[in-house]
Design a protein around this motif. Structure first.
Motif, PDB file in Angstrom:
ATOM      1  N   SER A 138       0.721  -1.265  -0.197  1.00 11.74           N
ATOM      2  CA  SER A 138      -0.084  -0.055  -0.105  1.00 11.74           C
ATOM      3  C   SER A 138       0.975   1.346  -0.167  1.00 11.74           C
ATOM      4  N   TYR A 140       1.391   4.586   1.078  1.00 12.02           N
ATOM      5  CA  TYR A 140       1.092   5.335   2.537  1.00 12.02           C
ATOM      6  C   TYR A 140       1.741   7.164   2.672  1.00 12.02           C
ATOM      7  N   TYR A 141       2.166   7.727   1.462  1.00 13.36           N
ATOM      8  CA  TYR A 141       3.001   8.291   1.541  1.00 13.36           C
ATOM      9  C   TYR A 141       3.741   9.257   0.167  1.00 13.36           C
ATOM     10  N   TYR A 149       5.686   3.375  -0.666  1.00 14.52           N
ATOM     11  CA  TYR A 149       5.169   2.001  -0.274  1.00 14.52           C
ATOM     12  C   TYR A 149       5.551   1.350   0.886  1.00 14.52           C
ATOM     13  N   GLN A 150       4.600   0.371   1.399  1.00 13.43           N
ATOM     14  CA  GLN A 150       5.195  -0.799   2.327  1.00 13.43           C
ATOM     15  C   GLN A 150       3.906  -2.086   2.026  1.00 13.43           C
TER      16      GLN A 150
END
Length: 191
Positions: A138, A140-141, A149-150
Motif C-alpha cells: 500500500s 502510505y505517502y 509504499y510498504q
C-alpha cells in the motif's frame, strides 16, 4: 478337549472379534496430539537461505525506463513548445529462493519535476511444504516529489511429519519503497 482349553479358545475368539469391530483406545501418552515443532536444524540449506535476512533489491531495475510522452511539439504558429517527457520505472524486491519466494513491484511515473502516478502489486510462489504469502502492498505517502509504499510478506519452510501435518517455520517481512521525481528509487527492508 478339556474345559480350560475350550474356555481359552472362546476368550481368544471373543477378543479377536472385539478387536476387529471396536475402535482402538489409546492413551494421550502413547499418541502425540500435535507433531513436534520444526527447528532451524530440521530445514534444508535451501530453506534456510530463503529465510535469511539478506535479500537485495533487483540491481537491473533502472533498465526498465519507458518514455510515455512527447518532449516537444510544433505549435500552429511554428514555435516549438517543450514539454517534459514522462518516464516510468518498475523496480521490484525479491525475497526467497526457488523453493519459496515473494516479489513486490512498484511502477511509478515521473517527469523530472514530479511523480505523476504510481501503483504497487505482489507475486509469490512456493513448492509444498514451504509457504509464501503476500499480506499486501500500500502507498502510505504521496506528494508531487515522492511516493512511498510498504509491502508485507511471509515466507515459511515446512516439514512433512509422519502424521501428515506440516510444521512451519515462518517469518514476516516488511519492505519499503521510495520513488522520486527524478526517477531515483530505493527499497529497504525492516524485520
Amino acid at each position: 478337549m478339556n474345559k480350560r482349553a475350550v474356555s481359552l479358545a472362546a476368550s481368544i475368539a471373543a477378543g479377536l472379534t472385539l478387536s476387529l469391530t471396536a475402535p482402538a483406545i489409546a492413551s494421550a501418552e502413547t499418541v502425540p496430539t500435535d507433531p513436534p515443532a520444526a527447528t532451524w536444524e530440521d530445514l534444508s540449506p535451501e530453506q534456510q537461505s530463503s529465510l535469511q535476512n539478506t535479500p537485495a533489491p533487483d540491481a537491473d531495475q533502472d533498465l526498465d525506463v519507458e518514455p510515455t510522452g512527447p518532449s516537444s511539439v510544433i505549435g500552429a504558429d511554428g514555435q516549438v513548445a517543450y514539454y517534459a517527457s514522462t518516464y516510468c520505472k518498475t523496480p521490484s524486491y525479491y525475497r526467497g529462493s526457488s523453493l519459496m519466494w515473494t516479489r513486490d513491484y512498484v511502477r511509478f511515473c515521473y517527469t523530472g519535476g514530479a511523480v505523476t502516478s504510481s501503483s504497487g502489486w505482489q507475486t509469490r510462489g512456493y513448492i509444498f511444504p514451504n509457504v509464501a504469502k503476500n499480506a499486501g502492498i500500500s502507498r502510505y505517502y504521496a506528494t508531487s516529489s515522492t511516493h512511498k509504499y510498504q509491502a508485507k510478506n511471509t515466507i515459511g519452510a515446512g516439514i512433512v511429519t509422519p502424521w501428515g501435518a506440516v510444521t512451519l517455520y515462518e517469518k514476516d517481512f516488511l519492505h519499503y519503497f521510495t520513488g522520486g521525481k527524478t526517477g531515483s528509487w530505493s527499497w529497504t527492508a525492516a524485520y
